[in-house]
Design an enzyme around this catalytic site. Sequence first.
Site, short mmCIF file in Angstrom:
data_model
loop_
_atom_site.label_atom_id
_atom_site.label_comp_id
_atom_site.label_asym_id
_atom_site.label_seq_id
_atom_site.Cartn_x
_atom_site.Cartn_y
_atom_site.Cartn_z
N ASP A 164 0.81 -1.23 0.00
CA ASP A 164 0.00 0.00 0.00
C ASP A 164 0.84 1.27 0.00
O ASP A 164 2.07 1.21 0.16
CB ASP A 164 -0.96 -0.02 1.20
CG ASP A 164 -0.28 -0.45 2.50
OD1 ASP A 164 0.96 -0.46 2.54
OD2 ASP A 164 -0.99 -0.77 3.47
N ASN A 208 -7.61 -2.91 13.97
CA ASN A 208 -8.99 -3.13 13.53
C ASN A 208 -9.08 -4.33 12.58
O ASN A 208 -10.12 -4.57 11.98
CB ASN A 208 -9.55 -1.87 12.86
CG ASN A 208 -8.78 -1.48 11.60
OD1 ASN A 208 -7.86 -2.19 11.18
ND2 ASN A 208 -9.17 -0.36 10.99
N GLU A 214 -9.52 -1.96 4.91
CA GLU A 214 -10.17 -1.61 6.17
C GLU A 214 -11.46 -2.41 6.36
O GLU A 214 -12.03 -2.92 5.37
CB GLU A 214 -10.51 -0.12 6.15
CG GLU A 214 -9.30 0.81 6.06
CD GLU A 214 -8.55 0.97 7.38
OE1 GLU A 214 -8.41 -0.02 8.13
OE2 GLU A 214 -8.09 2.08 7.65
N HIS A 219 -7.20 -4.80 9.85
CA HIS A 219 -6.87 -4.56 8.45
C HIS A 219 -5.59 -5.26 8.03
O HIS A 219 -4.70 -5.51 8.85
CB HIS A 219 -6.86 -3.06 8.10
CG HIS A 219 -5.69 -2.28 8.61
ND1 HIS A 219 -5.73 -0.91 8.78
CD2 HIS A 219 -4.44 -2.64 8.97
CE1 HIS A 219 -4.56 -0.48 9.21
NE2 HIS A 219 -3.76 -1.52 9.34
P1 PGA Z 1 2.18 -1.85 12.75
O1 PGA Z 1 1.03 -1.76 11.69
O2 PGA Z 1 3.17 -2.85 12.23
O3 PGA Z 1 2.77 -0.47 12.79
O4 PGA Z 1 1.56 -2.28 14.04
C1 PGA Z 1 0.45 -2.92 11.22
C2 PGA Z 1 -0.66 -2.59 10.26
O5 PGA Z 1 -1.34 -1.58 10.47
O6 PGA Z 1 -0.85 -3.35 9.30
#
Ligand code: PGA
Length: 236
Positions: free
Chosen positions: A67, A136, A143, A138
Amino acid sequence: MKKIKVNSYEKMSRQAANIISASIIMKPNCVLGLATGSTPIGTYKQLIEWYKKGDIDFSGVSSVNLDEYVGLDENNINSYRYFMNKNFFDQININKKNTYVPCGIAKDLSEECEKYDENIKKLGGIDLQILGIGHNGHIGFNEPSDCFEKNTHIVDLNPSTINANARFFDSIDQVPRKAITMGMVSIMQAKKILLIANGKNKKAILDKALFGPITPKIPASILQLHPDITIIYSEE
Ligand code: PGA
């Protein structure tokens, strides 16, 4: 589904790096699906260390990232292209021309999405997809939603994601509200998936995603259907 529980971030990172390194040794021209965020930084560090020792050769490897923020270019320190260059690509011998991150400043974003999927197909698909998981549920920036999005698409970031990612920006107002993300088809068609997660605060969402109902409200739950997925979790 193979689950590995370890007791430190370093061990999680080393195990993940081992799996990635094995994939490269088995297939020197493999296509890696890569992720950003705090979780994979230690994995990239470990791979860089082994590269510097002469144990891994990235010259034949291609990569596709999950992304990118809409509106941020590669010189913006918060763009994921910048993150990847700084934390990984600039420190190994991968050919940058073979590293793909969606372009967040493309004039025609829907064309950029289509091109991104076509390119993944052209590369022959992803051999090993690395994933983190958001609080959440994702994966990439897919999302929680009413349906699983199949293809690379533009997404409105959830308030919880904007809050979680604000720590990287000077203020929450600077966090982009939109992103471009790979969809579920490219992720689920990866030959292997490696999901890494650390911290007690990821345990509840990980349990829901891996053992609860498969629902687009928890996008990572779709991974239960993947035939070859390894999860490495560290409580720390
Ligand atoms: P993080 O993010 O590795 O900073 O916890 C993970 C994500 O949001 O996919």
